[in-house]
Design a protein around this motif. Structure first.
Motif, short mmCIF file in Angstrom:
data_model
loop_
_atom_site.label_atom_id
_atom_site.label_comp_id
_atom_site.label_asym_id
_atom_site.label_seq_id
_atom_site.Cartn_x
_atom_site.Cartn_y
_atom_site.Cartn_z
N MET A 168 0.75 -1.18 -0.30
CA MET A 168 -0.31 -0.26 -0.24
C MET A 168 0.40 1.86 -0.05
O MET A 168 2.30 1.19 0.46
N ILE A 169 0.58 2.37 -1.16
CA ILE A 169 1.24 3.40 -0.93
C ILE A 169 0.14 4.86 -0.23
O ILE A 169 -0.33 4.65 -0.61
N TYR A 170 1.16 4.95 1.33
CA TYR A 170 0.66 6.07 1.73
C TYR A 170 1.00 7.39 1.06
O TYR A 170 1.85 7.58 0.93
N GLY A 171 0.50 8.34 0.37
CA GLY A 171 0.48 9.61 -0.28
C GLY A 171 0.49 9.33 -1.42
O GLY A 171 0.98 8.68 -2.72
N ALA A 172 -0.36 9.67 -2.66
CA ALA A 172 -1.42 10.24 -3.84
C ALA A 172 -0.93 10.53 -4.66
O ALA A 172 -1.03 11.08 -5.85
N GLY A 173 0.44 11.62 -3.92
CA GLY A 173 0.99 12.78 -4.67
C GLY A 173 2.35 12.30 -5.90
O GLY A 173 2.09 11.41 -6.54
#
Length: 602
Positions: free
Chosen positions: A113-118
Motif C-alpha cells: 500500500m502506498i500512503y500518499g498519492a501525490g
C-alpha cells in the motif's frame, strides 16, 4: 480495407498483390526505423503508443500513395479503416500483452500500500510496477478529490479504510511516500499505522532526492525522528556564519558523533581552514575523507583541512596546534560520555572531561582564540554519575576562566551548550534496538519508566553553532529538546513498525519480547536540562540561557589541584569525596565505588 462498404474489388489482382507487398515491406521498414520492434513489451509506455500511432499514420499514407500509383479505386473510408485497424492491432496487442504480463508477475510480488498519492507516490508506483519485488495495489490519501479515483490503474482510498484494506488485500508493506510532509504529520500517520503490525517503509527525504543521494524507490526503515514528531527550526544563516566563515576553526573530538556533525556543518559555512583534532586514528581518517568528498559534492571553494592526532590531556600539544594555525574558533566536543564506562574508569573520566577541558581552554587563551564553545550534557544537571559530574565540573572550569579572563581583559569568550541525547550517536538506544529487532529480540530496556530527551545530530550541531554567537563569556546555554520520550514506548513503536508484535503475557505468541535489565551504574530515570528556574530567552526560539551557581577561579584552581593529586596517586576514595563535596549537586545512584581497577586493588 474490406471493412469499407464502398470498396470495389478490382479485376486486376496483380495490382492488389503489388500494393499489399509494397505496403507490408514499407510498413515494416517504418516500424523498424521508429524502433517499435526494439521495445520490450512489458515496458510499453505512452511513448510506445506515440511510435505506434506515427507508424500506423505513415503506413496509411503509404497505402493511399500505392493505391494512387497502381490506379486502384480505393475510397477514403477504406484508407481510414485501414489506419484504425492497424493502430488497434499493432498498439492494442502490445498493451494487452503488457497488462497480461504485469498481472501474472504481480501475483509473485509482495502486495504493498502506498500512503500518499501525490507526485512522489505516483513515481514510486511506476518504479515498483517495473520492479520485481513489490506490487502497488492501493493508494491512501486524505485529499478528497483523489479518493475513489484510479491513478495509474490503482484505486485511491481514504485513511479510514486502511485497516480493512490491509486485511482484505493481504497487504504486507505500507510505503510512506510523503517526503515533504512535516514530522508532526508523519508522526500522526505512523501512530495510526502502529496497531496494524505491518512493516512500514518510507521513501527518502526530499533533500536526499534533490541532491541525487537517493532515488524514489530506495525504501528505508521509518526514521526514529519521525516518531518524535518535532520539526527542526531552520538555522539562521547569519548566526551560523558569524564565527566560522573565513575563519580558522578547530574541533576537538572531530571523529565522534557530535564532533563529526559539527565539522560537516562548519564546512558548509566556508571557513578559511578547519583543524580536526582527534585521538582515534580511524575516526580522524573517516571524517577527513568525508569532508573532502563533501567539499567536492557541494562545489565549495578550496578549504584547508588539517587532520591532527592528539589528546586534549596534553596541553602543550593542543596549544602548539592552536598557535601554529592561528585558530580563531574552538568547538570542544572531545569527552568520555558513556555513563557506565566512565563510572568504571573514574580517573580517566576526570582526566579527560575535566582536565582535558581545562588544558584546551588554557591553550585557547594562550593562542588568543576568539570563541571557545564547550559541548555539555543534560547529565551535568544534578548528576547521579561520574560522567555527569565531570561535565558539570568542566562547565565550572570555563566559568572560572571566564571570570579570570574578564579581569585580565582577555579576548577569549567562553560559553557552554547543554543538551540531551542525540539520535544515532555512539551508545544511543536507537541503533541498539534496531539490531536487537533484526536479530529476533529480545529488546532490552533498563527500566519501564525511564525517559530521555532526544534530538537529531544535525539539529543539535546547528544549535550549538548558533548558541556560540550569543551572550557574554561564561554563559551556559540550554537547547529546547521538546518533550521527553519514554524509552519503552519507543521500543514498542519500533517493533510494531517493523511489522512485528510485542511478545508479552497478554500476547504470548508475539514476535519480539521486551526485557528489563535494571538501571546501569550511575544511570537515573529522568534527565533534566536546568539546575534551577533562573533562565532567560535568547534570539533563537530553541535556545535559552541558564543562570547558575559558579565558582571563582581561585576556588576552581584549588579544587583542580586536589583532583589532580587524587588522580595522580590513584586515591579513588579521596577522588570520590572531592566529587561529592564539589558544588555540582552530585548524588550517586549507587553507594558503591564502581571503578574496576580500584575494586580489584582492594
Amino acid at each position: 480495407m474490406l471493412l469499407s462498404k464502398d470498396t470495389v474489388i478490382p479485376e486486376n489482382l496483380v495490382s492488389w498483390l503489388s500494393v499489399y507487398s509494397y505496403l507490408i515491406i514499407g510498413s515494416i521498414a517504418v516500424f523498424v526505423k521508429l524502433g517499435l520492434y526494439r521495445a520490450v513489451v512489458r515496458y510499453v509506455s505512452v511513448r510506445a503508443f506515440i511510435v505506434v500511432f506515427t507508424g500506423a499514420f505513415i503506413s496509411t499514407l503509404l497505402l493511399a500513395a500505392l493505391a494512387y500509383a497502381f490506379k486502384i479505386n480505393l475510397p477514403a473510408t477504406g484508407i481510414v479503416n485501414y489506419g484504425l485497424t492497424a493502430l488497434l492491432i499493432v498498439g492494442g496487442s502490445r498493451f494487452a500483452m503488457r497488462e497480461i504480463y504485469h498481472r501474472l508477475v504481480s501475483r509473485k510480488k509482495t502486495p504493498v500500500m502506498i500512503y500518499g498519492a501525490g507526485s512522489a507516490g505516483r513515481q514510486l508506483a511506476q518504479a515498483l510496477t517495473n520492479g520485481e519485488e513489490f506490487a502497488p495495489v492501493v493508494f491512501v490519501d486524505d485529499d478528497k478529490t483523489l479518493q475513489s479515483a484510479m491513478l495509474l490503474g490503482i484505486p485511491v482510498i481514504e485513511p479510514s479504510e486502511v485497516e480493512r484494506t490491509v486485511k482484505k488485500q493481504g497487504i504486507e508493506r505500507i510505503l510512506l511516500a510523503l517526503p515533504s510532509a512535516s514530522r508532526a504529520t508523519r508522526k500522526a500517520i505512523l501512530e495510526s499505522l502502529e496497531t496494524l503490525n505491518v512493516k512500514v517503509l518510507t521513501v527518502p527525504g526530499m533533500a536526499d532526492m534533490v541532491n541525487g543521494d537517493m532515488t524514489i524507490d530506495q525504501l528505508q526503515d521509518v526514521r526514529i525522528e519521525d516518531l518524535l514528531g518535532r520539526d527542526p527550526v531552520e538555522p539562521d544563516p547569519a548566526l551560523m556564519q558569524k564565527h566560522i566563515k573565513g575563519k580558522v576553526v578547530l574541533v576537538t573530538g572531530a571523529g565522534g558523533s557530535i564532533g563529526s556533525e559539527l565539522c560537516r556543518q562548519i564546512i558548509l559555512q566556508k571557513p578559511k581552514a578547519l583543524i580536526l583534532y582527534e585521538l582515534s586514528e580511524f575516526g580522524l581518517y573517516s571524517i577527513e575523507k568525508e569532508l573532502r568528498e563533501l567539499i567536492s559534492k557541494h562545489k565549495l571553494p578550496e578549504i584547508d583541512i588539517y587532520p591532527i592526532i592528539g589528546t586534549v590531556q596534553r596541553r602543550n600539544r593542543i596549544e602548539a596546534v592552536m598557535t601554529s594555525f592561528h585558530v580563531q574558533t574552538v568547538y570542544h566536543a572531545a569527552a568520555y560520555k558513556h555513563v557506565p564506562l566512565v563510572e568504571f574508569n573514574m580517573v580517566e573520566g576526570v582526566r579527560n572531561n575535566v582536565f582535558g577541558t581545562w588544558h584546551t581552554a588554557e591553550a585557547a587563551l594562550k593562542a588568543n582564540v576568539e570563541l571557545f564553545v564547550l559541548i555539555s550534557t543534560d547529565k551535568a544537571v544534578r548528576p547521579t554519575n561520574v560522567m555527569g559530574t565531570t561535565k558539570r565540573l568542566a562547565e565550572l572550569v570555563l566559568q572560572g576562566l571566564a571570570e579570570r579572563t574578564k579581569a585580565a581583559q582577555g579576548n577569549t569568550r567562553f560559553c557552554m551548550v547543554r543538551f540531551g541525547n542525540v539520535l544515532g550517536s555512539s551508545g544511543s538506544v536507537v541503533p541498539l534496538f534496531k539490531r536487537q529487532i533484526e536479530q529476533g529480540g529480545p529488546v532490552t530496556v533498563t527500566h519501564p519508566d525511564i525517559t530521555r530527551y532526544f534530538m537529531t545530530i544535525p539539529e543539535a550541531a546547528q544549535l550549538v553553532i548558533q548558541a556560540g554567537t550569543m551572550g557574554d563569556s561564561g554563559a551556559v546555554f540550554v537547547l529546547d529538546m521538546g518533550e521527553p520520550v519514554k524509552i519503552v514506548d519507543m521500543a514498542r513503536k519500533m517493533i510494531h513498525l517493523s511489522g512485528l508484535e510485542v511478545r508479552s503475557n497478554k500476547h504470548p505468541h508475539g514476535d519480539i519480547e521486551i526485557t528489563y535489565t535494571g538501571l546501569r551504574p550511575g544511570e537515573k530515570l529522568y534527565e533534566e536540562l536546568l539546575i534551577g528556574d533562573n533562565v532567560t530567552d535568547c534570539d533563537h526560539p530553541r535556545i535559552c540561557r541558564a543562570h547558575e551557581q559558579a565558582l571563582s577561579w581561585q576556588q576552581m584552581d584549588a579544587l583542580l589541584e586536589q583532583l589532580n593529586d587524587a588522580c595522580q596517586n590513584f586515591r579513588i576514595d579521596d577522588l570520590r569525596e572531592l566529587l561529592l563535596n564539589a558544588p555540582t549537586d552530585y548524588q550517586p545512584s549507587d553507594g558503591e565505588i564502581n571503578d574496576l581497577i580500584w575494586q580489584h586493588m582492594r
